[in-house]
Write an enzyme that holds these catalytic residues in place. Sequence first.
Site, PDB file in Angstrom:
ATOM      1  N   GLY A 227      44.045  37.979  24.393  1.00 14.16           N
ATOM      2  CA  GLY A 227      44.632  37.207  25.093  1.00 14.16           C
ATOM      3  C   GLY A 227      45.952  37.817  25.398  1.00 14.16           C
ATOM      4  O   GLY A 227      46.607  37.681  26.679  1.00 14.16           O
ATOM      5  N   CYS A 337      26.371  49.569  48.580  1.00 13.86           N
ATOM      6  CA  CYS A 337      25.200  49.251  50.132  1.00 13.86           C
ATOM      7  C   CYS A 337      25.106  47.098  49.533  1.00 13.86           C
ATOM      8  O   CYS A 337      24.589  46.882  49.074  1.00 13.86           O
ATOM      9  CB  CYS A 337      24.403  49.522  50.433  1.00 13.86           C
ATOM     10  SG  CYS A 337      24.133  50.912  51.585  1.00 13.86           S
TER      11      CYS A 337
HETATM   12  C1  LIG Z   1      36.121  39.531  25.328  1.00 13.78           C
HETATM   13  C2  LIG Z   1      37.163  39.433  23.569  1.00 13.78           C
HETATM   14  C3  LIG Z   1      38.107  39.747  23.006  1.00 13.78           C
HETATM   15  C4  LIG Z   1      39.191  40.594  23.616  1.00 13.78           C
HETATM   16  O1  LIG Z   1      39.295  40.665  24.896  1.00 13.78           O
HETATM   17  P1  LIG Z   1      40.522  41.467  25.768  1.00 13.78           P
HETATM   18  O2  LIG Z   1      40.971  40.496  27.491  1.00 13.78           O
HETATM   19  O3  LIG Z   1      39.628  42.753  26.677  1.00 13.78           O
HETATM   20  O4  LIG Z   1      41.947  41.727  24.718  1.00 13.78           O
HETATM   21  C5  LIG Z   1      38.621  39.552  22.060  1.00 13.78           C
HETATM   22  N1  LIG Z   1      37.371  38.677  21.602  1.00 13.78           N
HETATM   23  C6  LIG Z   1      36.280  37.781  21.562  1.00 13.78           C
HETATM   24  C7  LIG Z   1      35.450  37.141  21.155  1.00 13.78           C
HETATM   25  C8  LIG Z   1      35.961  38.694  23.081  1.00 13.78           C
HETATM   26  O5  LIG Z   1      35.441  37.806  22.876  1.00 13.78           O
END
Ligand SMILES: *Cc1c(COP(=O)(O)O)cnc(C)c1O
Length: 417
Positions: A227, A337
Amino acid sequence: MELSGGEYSIGGLPVLGLAQAVGTPAYVYHAQVMERQAKRLQQAFMATPTRFMYACKALSNLAVLRHMRTLGLGLDTVSIEEVQLGLKAGFRPDEVLFTPNMVPFTEVQQAVELGVHINIDSIPMLERFGQAYGGKVPLFLRINPHIMAGGNERISTGHIDSKFGISIHQLRHVERVVASHGLRVEGLHMHTGSDILDTGVFLRGAELLLETADLFPHLRYLDLGSGFKVPYKPDDISTDVEELGQLLGQRIQQFNAGRETPVELWFEPGKFLVSEAGVLLVSVSLVKQTTATVFAGVDSGLNHLIRPMFYGSHHGIVNVSRPQGHKRIYTVVGYICETDTFAWDRQLPEVHVGDVLAFLNAGAYGFSMASNYNSRPRPAEVLVKDGKAILIRRRETIEDLLALQVEEPLTAAPVSM
Ligand SMILES: *Cc1c(COP(=O)(O)O)cnc(C)c1O
């Protein structure tokens, strides 16, 4: 990408020279930016036992995975193929976490055989896991704490109707399954989705998970997912990782003070580590004035960088060929396209056919989401490291696209039910 002396460069190498050497479209990644981002996280959490697992779905080229390993990171994977890539890149199984969603049980079995950490994200899978392994194989539980992260519904996974994780309201049920199979829950995990600006979201999530810790006497890992937000526009702000390191660190140390086995904090940054490290270089094929706008059409499209069309995300665009050009307004579009608009009404130094444009912040979910739509080959990938450029994936060709197309008879025998 830096501008100095009227020329754009990446890690000291001229971008136009790189574009000429590899051709366009091409992704170029700067290893040092990944290192800077990793160090920033590691520094922020220095006082607390913390492990960062690179979420490799963001960018999964082996050269990048190997680089992440040398930076002291583990790996977060969401498919058995990503697990295989990680092991191939040299990660030890205990440095890899497998966090799948809605996969068949056979895939979990494969991951257990490979010896990686397993994260279970539903009660039926937990039952199945219990029947197969009992307390012999430790596991993580992916909990959905139902806290909202960021403003983008499409990339938020923590809300009440999300398909991810086991609802925190179903813990009684989890407790029964864990007890009946004697399961060994070593990790609690949450990942609420991308773009958390408010460090309070991580703190609330951690608090909710820690409140359940008494149910799991074998607890060793507290994984708060990702996050971590990065700026996409000049005035965007990013997650304050230093503040987070301090506040969360204090909370974990306080929690650990009363425990025999301290818990280790884990995170799974993807975007934070690789987004700013990557650009997609394209060439302008056509400039087309209509009654609405001036279109700048490039030799790429939603097949190579789908984020603007998929999430409405903003990517900075730079005219690498004309740093000092007179500014005009363009709508930058792809050659697919479909309506594949990278940016509407964007101010750019005057664009001419043949100019090289760079899409910024393209390291995460760029190549990894690329497809062959319109039967277009996927771009080349280049890693710039220690002042050198290395081709880490050659451009696909029509032969690559044809290689899998066969004509073989299949026998469909009746299956007894
Ligand atoms: C996609 C994902 C992340 C990474 O998220 P970012 O926003 O790219 O940092 C981490 N843990 C899990 C389980 C994910 O699916």
